[in-house]
Design an enzyme around this catalytic site. Structure first.
Site, mmCIF file in Angstrom:
data_model
loop_
_atom_site.group_PDB
_atom_site.id
_atom_site.type_symbol
_atom_site.label_atom_id
_atom_site.label_comp_id
_atom_site.label_asym_id
_atom_site.label_seq_id
_atom_site.Cartn_x
_atom_site.Cartn_y
_atom_site.Cartn_z
ATOM 1 N N PHE A 79 0.868 -1.175 0.000
ATOM 2 C CA PHE A 79 0.000 0.000 0.000
ATOM 3 C C PHE A 79 0.905 1.226 0.000
ATOM 4 C CE2 PHE A 79 -4.533 0.843 1.617
ATOM 5 C CZ PHE A 79 -5.082 0.154 0.570
ATOM 6 N N GLN B 121 -7.783 14.669 4.430
ATOM 7 C CA GLN B 121 -7.189 13.901 3.344
ATOM 8 C C GLN B 121 -8.125 13.855 2.137
ATOM 9 O OE1 GLN B 121 -6.490 9.427 3.636
ATOM 10 N NE2 GLN B 121 -4.462 10.333 3.585
ATOM 11 N N HIS C 228 -8.720 11.889 -1.270
ATOM 12 C CA HIS C 228 -8.289 10.648 -1.903
ATOM 13 C C HIS C 228 -8.111 10.892 -3.386
ATOM 14 C CE1 HIS C 228 -8.048 6.500 -3.141
ATOM 15 N NE2 HIS C 228 -7.919 6.159 -1.876
ATOM 16 N N LEU D 250 -15.312 5.832 -4.053
ATOM 17 C CA LEU D 250 -13.876 5.639 -3.997
ATOM 18 C C LEU D 250 -13.403 4.401 -4.759
ATOM 19 C CD1 LEU D 250 -11.430 6.287 -1.423
ATOM 20 C CD2 LEU D 250 -11.818 3.861 -1.677
ATOM 21 N N GLU E 181 -7.049 2.353 -3.254
ATOM 22 C CA GLU E 181 -5.631 2.418 -3.489
ATOM 23 C C GLU E 181 -5.090 1.054 -3.898
ATOM 24 O OE1 GLU E 181 -4.329 4.991 -0.691
ATOM 25 O OE2 GLU E 181 -2.269 4.310 -0.634
ATOM 26 N N ARG F 141 -1.047 9.708 -0.461
ATOM 27 C CA ARG F 141 -2.262 10.253 -1.081
ATOM 28 C C ARG F 141 -2.191 11.730 -1.407
ATOM 29 N NH1 ARG F 141 -6.552 6.793 2.507
ATOM 30 N NH2 ARG F 141 -6.117 4.915 1.323
ATOM 31 N N HIS G 288 -11.867 12.649 1.828
ATOM 32 C CA HIS G 288 -11.871 11.233 2.177
ATOM 33 C C HIS G 288 -11.796 10.979 3.671
ATOM 34 C CE1 HIS G 288 -11.345 7.018 1.803
ATOM 35 N NE2 HIS G 288 -10.094 7.004 2.174
ATOM 36 N N ARG H 72 -2.804 10.679 6.667
ATOM 37 C CA ARG H 72 -2.990 9.286 7.041
ATOM 38 C C ARG H 72 -2.515 8.374 5.921
ATOM 39 N NH1 ARG H 72 -7.067 5.167 6.204
ATOM 40 N NH2 ARG H 72 -8.180 6.555 4.811
#
Ligand SMILES: Cc1cc2nc3c(=O)[nH]c(=O)nc-3n(C[C@H](O)[C@H](O)[C@H](O)COP(=O)(O)OP(=O)(O)OC[C@H]3O[C@@H](n4cnc5c(N)ncnc54)[C@H](O)[C@@H]3O)c2cc1C
Ligand code: HEM
Ligand code: SF4
Ligand code: F3S
Ligand code: FES
Lengths: 296, 123, 616, 131
Positions: C113, C233, C235, C245, C248, C281, C346, C381
């Protein structure tokens, strides 16, 4: 045909029944009646305006009912004309109608992405998730009703209690008698086995399947496709072990368990998560038979 | 083991028998229709012809079995349909009783008729 | 009045875990939630849960990655707690039957990730949150924990002492959406807020309609400071039409971003020369918007995310639900064409200030999950770090509230540790329209009319009365303004002005718009007069929370004159460790918000985390 | 709690228009099943005239068979039986988990086949009744 357990009047909320007679409420109701006509007029004007404007609109016919409000005690259909934009869903249209024309239009919704399961409704004669239904796929007028075979609380909101009760009647939680010893050690599960239960774990508790099933409509005690599918998810999970499988099959073998299913397939047709419900129910019937024949 | 056996709820056993009788009936019903409407025409049916057939042990027992399975299948089907409509409690028990009695009557009547034709069990 | 040892507000991942934990400790616990638990937005999480489970990985690495990802604004004690506790919590979920994806040897799968030095994101297809939420709800059913579902919590019952640090919380006031009744809930041992994020502050968001930040706003008005609100945040991969969404995981598996020229811009324009699409992100979001702003966007709005080269088999195996999302919500078949994507709101890194045990500065009041800020995420995050946060801090808050000794917290809350006063120049006064008149149901001005002598049950009763009055007032004002317009104006202004790119002028404009919204809200009313399922009333109340939080976000953004993590300022393009290695805090102060700061804790059990340049 | 409101026709029959293949199959199977039990009972009743005397039986049967209406009813009975058999086979396959994806097609096939057999049987059934 009554499809609900009749004991729903006694509830902790019964104090609410005293409320409509309170002075404040009385006053509001009076004012409300006065304004009703006025607002209707205004709404009609707005609607006409929207329709006149050159943009493309969609015609919604929305079921309305409120046990407390004068004029809504008798159920009726309201018409809304909602300006259309590409990609608009039925939920978008409902939200637009509520925010622009009538803020008392009531329906459940939250995620807008088909994961919370709150907005299953009866749209043009079929149970669908509104947020996942494109307006452009529907014929006009788009008729939106609350889920059939459930009690209507208000407008498009139905009482889900019975559905939840059935879901919870199948011991819907993982049980096993042999967990690995190490705290940080996981149970092993083969890819094939996870693949087998995968579809069944997708259920979002929307209730569409239950609402579409004629048997569930007739037999209130029938566990229903969603609950049986929930049981399938555990029965077929190899991590639970054979002893648990016995216990699970015993729940499913009850009179109002799997045997009630008449393979109507409508649950499978409407499930927004494409869960092969009928297939799962049938497989469980065979499991149950096999399980018992072993010992004959 | 005895426990296991009894855990197989009546609902499940009836479900299974409904399928088994159905599978059996497919064959016999087709045979029955074919024999009595296409091979021998219905309007030519007479007591004597029935008698002739019934005197064969195979035919006789097939017909008795046919009667039994069809009755079970039909009556059990009706009973299921009623439960599917939410029949419960005493009304369910009453319906069950009526259905059992009716089946008994049909079976007894049917067997008596067959015996009358065959002039006793054709041994 | 209902009475329980522990009351948990909210039934998403954090709330469910907290309730189970409190019950494990023997407490009589109940959950009060405005949605039925399985409808919570945790169910939308797709990608996975970070936990150092495997050989070659360690909690220290997880902590280090998280600190680096946070751009050194996370507090080390919280980050280390997260990294240490998450393996056990994730295995716990597996033992509860969660349907994780599996490796050939039958162990749970992990994938790479963004921002992680090891593939430690444990997942269940592309529906990890759904599986997690349902698995935990199943445990709730198993344990027979009571849930008051479709009960909207209006307010907290907090005592009246002068400073928030001396106050204590004794319960909440709930509104039964089904019947319209308002009732008190007395919590003998503690109240745990787990109300999720404030996504509805923006109009293009991946969050649910129910994510209105109620818990944060309630705690804020009760005197609890809220921390680092400016860090929102965005996204990088949300569908343009709905904000749905695209995980990721698509990029983790090898999905590629292209601009309208067909260039792989993450590399070609040097946004992230090493990690490319897998950069953090904020980096990817800014890269996309820069592409669009410089004319290389598609339809001037979005870029393309392509995963066709992964092959159908792999896509169906690991990312199947992405195919459905893209088809249902955008009408694009990702096996055939690239998906259109753009940045959307997000996640809120900030929230109710807590320590690593989930406790706020008001005793008996806890917060966990997205509504809380123990400061794990700092200014940004990492993907896959929110779900472990839910279960780790949910469990800690639950255990602590129910009385288990889990050790003294190292993070000071409220103005107990080191702090400094802050100052920010605003074009209009922030806070309540008439701060002195504003009857804050649980705040400090109550001293004047109640006296601090009420016993806990009395406090709950008083809070209930006040909430009832407020609801009656809204219903009485039948012809008042509709909240929907006001909310929409705030949302539009926030998306316009307090987005990925922020400049002083825009931020000031947002404050003016919010002020206007506040004034308009003074005249707000509820047209629907029904007691039954009155969503008009509920949303009207939520809109006030949206306004309060929009203002808090903007105030923080205006105050913070640097570029750190998700917070980008046009006028201040550098991270400024000299002046800004500190958390932004806002106290409501009975309607006239006060800004102050406290230092970041970089001293961990493992080591001291020295700020380094964050490059990917 | 709200008072319940019975949506009457919307609930039950109002929906028939939107029934899907599987639901129609269920309705027809139910209907044909009931007709068949009904017939089983009458059939036995008629046959049991044989208990009185052979002649009573023969005359009853032959007088019944000479009525046009009875002949037409017999065609009906055949269709009902054929449909029930074919759909019953379909259901048996469904129970075995075979061909679930084709459940709607197999229903339509049962309908068509029933129609064809019914038409084909008309000459046989009506033979002699006009004579
Ligand atoms: C689309 C999406 C994908 C994500 N993917 C990932 C991922 O892959 N990995 C990851 O780690 N994180 C991910 N996240 C982030 C993570 O999912 C969320 O931060 C997290 O789920 C929040 O959980 P929660 O328990 O705090 O709140 P929620 O799940 O939002 O629950 C809030 C609860 O509070 C209740 N509530 C709210 N207000 C009130 C009130 N006034 N009264 C009573 N009840 C109230 C609600 O009913 C609800 O039950 C994702 C987020 C989104 C939106
Ligand atoms: C000839 C072959 C037959 C087959 C293959 C067959 C098959 C079936 C099957 C599989 C069912 C169960 C449906 C379900 O529970 O989902 C059923 C139901 C039924 N059958 Fe048959 N059957 C046959 C003959 C008969 C006969 C001869 C009768 C009459 C005596 C009959 C009467 C019924 C009835 C009443 C039902 C219940 C219908 C309902 O659900 O209301 N069937 N049949
Ligand atoms: S099985 Fe499908 S239709 Fe039924 S509740 Fe679950 S998701 Fe909804
Ligand atoms: S609709 Fe009902 S009858 Fe069975 S196949 Fe589905 S549960
Ligand atoms: S709004 Fe959540 S499923 Fe439709």
């Amino acid at each position: 045909m009554s499809t609900q357990l009749p004991d729903q009047t006694e509830d902790e909320s019964s104090a609410g029944e005293a409320e409509p007679t309170s002075a404040a409420q009385e006053r509001r109701m009076a004012k409300k009646r006065e304004r009703a006509a006025e607002r209707d007029e205004q709404r009609q004007a707005e609607e006409a305006e929207a329709a006149l404007a050159d943009e493309e609109t969609y015609h919604l016919k929305v079921f309305r009912y409120d046990p407390e409000i004068e004029g809504k005690k008798e159920p009726r259909f309201d018409d809304f004309h909602v300006p259309y934009h590409k990609g608009m869903t039925v939920l978008d249209a409902l939200m637009y109608a509520r925010d622009t024309y009538d803020s008392s239009l009531t329906f459940r919704h939250s995620c807008r992405q088909a994961v919370c399961g709150s907005d299953a409704m009866f749209v043009n004669g079929s149970q669908r998730l509104c947020c996942k239904t494109q307006l452009s796929d529907l014929d006009e007028p788009v008729r939106i009703e609350p889920l059939p075979h459930a009690e209507v609380v208000k407008d498009l909101v139905v009482d889900m209690e019975h559905f939840y009760d059935q879901m919870e009647a199948v011991e819907p939680y993982f049980q096993t008698n042999d967990l690995p010893d190490g705290e940080l050690e996981e149970q092993r599960q083969s890819r094939e086995n996870r693949e087998k239960v995968k579809m069944s774990t997708r259920c979002i508790w929307c209730g569409a399947c239950m609402s579409s099933c004629n048997i569930a409509a007739g037999d209130n005690e029938y566990l229903g496709p969603a609950a049986i599918n929930k049981a399938y998810r555990f029965t077929m999970d190899e991590r639970e072990g054979e002893d648990m499988k016995q216990q699970r099959l015993e729940i499913l073998e009850q009179e109002h368990g799997v045997w009630r299913c008449q393979t109507q397939f409508s649950c499978t047709d409407v499930c927004p998560k494409d869960i092969p419900l009928t297939e799962h129910i049938q497989e469980l019937k065979r499991e149950a038979v096999k399980n018992n024949l072993k010992f004959w | 083991m005895a426990e296991r056996y009894s855990s197989f709820e009546a609902g499940g056993r009836r479900w299974l028998w409904q399928r088994i009788t159905a599978a059996f009936l497919v064959v016999v019903l087709a045979f029955h229709f074919f024999l009595l409407h296409f091979v021998n025409h219905a309007d030519e049916v007479t007591f004597a012809m029935s008698q002739a057939r019934m005197e064969e042990l195979t035919y006789f027992s097939l017909m008795i079995l046919f009667l039994l399975t069809a009755t079970f299948h039909g009556v059990n089907g009706v009973y299921n349909a009623l439960i599917n409509q939410g029949l419960t409690g005493t009304r369910k028990t009453a319906v069950k009783l009526v259905l059992v009695v009716a089946s008994a009557v049909v079976i007894v009547q049917g067997v008596r008729t067959a015996l009358a034709w065959a002039g006793g069990v054709p041994l | 009045m209902h009475e329980h040892d522990v009351i948990v507000v909210g039934a998403g991942g954090a709330g469910l875990r907290a309730a189970i934990a409190a019950q494990e400790e023997g407490a009589d616990v109940a959950i009060v939630s405005k949605l039925h638990p399985v409808r919570s937005h945790t169910g939308a999480a797709e990608g996975g849960i970070n936990a150092a489970l495997r050989e070659g990985d360690s909690w220290q690495d997880h902590a280090y990655d998280t600190m680096k990802g946070s751009d050194y604004l996370g507090d080390a004690p919280a980050i280390e707690t997260l990294a240490q506790d998450s393996p056990e919590e994730v295995i716990q979920l597996e033992h509860w039957g969660m349907a994780f994806s599996r490796e050939d040897d039958g162990r749970v799968s992990q994938r790479p990730f963004g921002g992680l030095s090891f593939p430690r994101t444990t997942y269940a297809g592309a529906e990890t949150g759904h599986q997690l939420l349902h698995t935990m709800y199943e445990q709730l059913v198993k344990r027979g924990i009571q849930v008051y579902d479709e009960w909207y919590v209006l307010d907290l019952a907090v005592s009246d002492e002068e400073t928030p640090e001396e106050r204590s919380c004794h319960g909440v006031v709930g509104y039964d959406v089904q019947s319209g009744n308002i009732e008190g809930f007395h919590a003998r041992d503690g109240v745990i807020l787990a109300t999720g994020g404030p996504g509805q502050v923006y109009d293009h968001t991946t969050n649910a309609v129910a994510n209105t930040g109620d818990g944060v706003a309630m705690a804020y008005r009760a005197g609890v400071p809220i921390e680092d609100m400016e860090f929102i945040q965005f996204h990088p991969t949300t569908l343009p039409s709905t904000g749905v969404l695209i995980t990721e995981g698509v990029r983790g598996e090898g999905g590629i971003l292209y601009n309208s020229e067909g260039e792989r811009f993450m590399f070609e324009y040097g946004y992230a020369n090493n990690d490319g699409e897998l950069a953090s992100r904020d980096v990817v979001s800014r890269a996309e918007l820069t592409e669009v702003n410089e004319g290389r966007g598609i339809e001037d709005e979005y870029v393309h995310l392509d995963m066709r080269h992964l092959g159908e088999e792999r896509i169906v195996d690991r990312l199947e639900n992405i195919i459905h999302l893209s088809e249902d919500f955008e009408g694009v078949d990702p096996l055939e064409e690239p998906m259109p994507v753009k940045p959307g709101q997000h996640y809120a890194m900030g929230g109710v200030e807590t320590d690593e045990n989930g406790e706020t500065c008001i005793s008996g009041l806890y917060a966990a999950g997205e509504c809380a800020c123990a400061s794990v995420h700092g200014s940004n995050r990492l993907g896959g770090n929110a779900l472990p946060e839910l279960i780790v801090f949910g469990a800690r808050a639950g255990h602590h509230a129910a009385g288990r000794d889990i050790g003294e917290a190292q993070i000071p809350t409220g103005k107990r540790g080191e702090w400094e006063a802050g100052d920010v120049e605003t074009p209009v006064a922030p806070g309540a329209v008439e701060p002195s008149v504003e009857a804050d149901p649980s705040g400090g001005d109550a001293v004047a009319d109640g006296g601090p002598d009420l016993d806990p049950a009395g406090l709950v009763e008083r809070a209930t009365e006040r909430a009832t009055e407020r609801v009656e007032a809204l219903l009485d004002n039948e012809d008042g303004r509709n909240h929907a317009e006001i909310r929409a104006e705030v949302q539009e202004s926030m998306t316009e002005n307090v987005n990925v790119f922020r400049e002083t002028e825009g931020l000031e404009q947002a404050l003016r718009d919010i002020r206007e919204a506040r004034e308009a809200y003074e005249e707000v009313g509820v047209a629907d007069q029904s007691r039954t399922f009155n969503t008009d009333l509920q949303q009207t109340i939520e809109t006030r929370n949206v306004i309060d939080l929009a203002e808090a976000i903007t105030l923080g953004a205006l105050a913070r004159e640097e570029f750190r993590g998700a917070h980008w300022r046009k006028e201040h393009q550098e991270r400024d460790d000299e002046n800004w290695l500190k958390h932004t805090l806002l106290s409501w102060n009975d309607g006239s918000p006060e800004l102050w700061y406290k230092p970041v804790l970089l001293e961990g059990e493992n080591k001291r985390y020295e700020p380094k340049i964050r490059s990917y | 709690m709200s008072q319940s409101y019975n949506r009457g026709l919307i609930e039950d029959f109002g929906r028939w228009r939107e029934f899907s293949a599987g639901m129609w199959a269920w309705v027809f199977h139910k209907f044909t099943g009931w007709v068949l039990v009904g017939y089983l009972f009458t059939h036995i009743a008629v046959l049991s005239t044989a208990l009185q005397s052979p002649d009573a039986y023969t005359t009853t049967i032959q007088s019944l068979e000479s009525l046009l209406i009875v002949r037409i009813l017999e065609v009906g009975l055949l269709s009902v039986a054929v449909f029930h058999i074919l759909n019953g086979l379909r259901l048996l396959f469904v129970d075995l988990g075979v061909g679930l994806e084709a459940q709607d097609k197999s229903f339509y096939a049962s309908l068509l086949l029933t129609g064809a057999i019914a038409v084909a049987s008309v000459p046989t059934f009506l033979a002699g009744v006009f004579g």
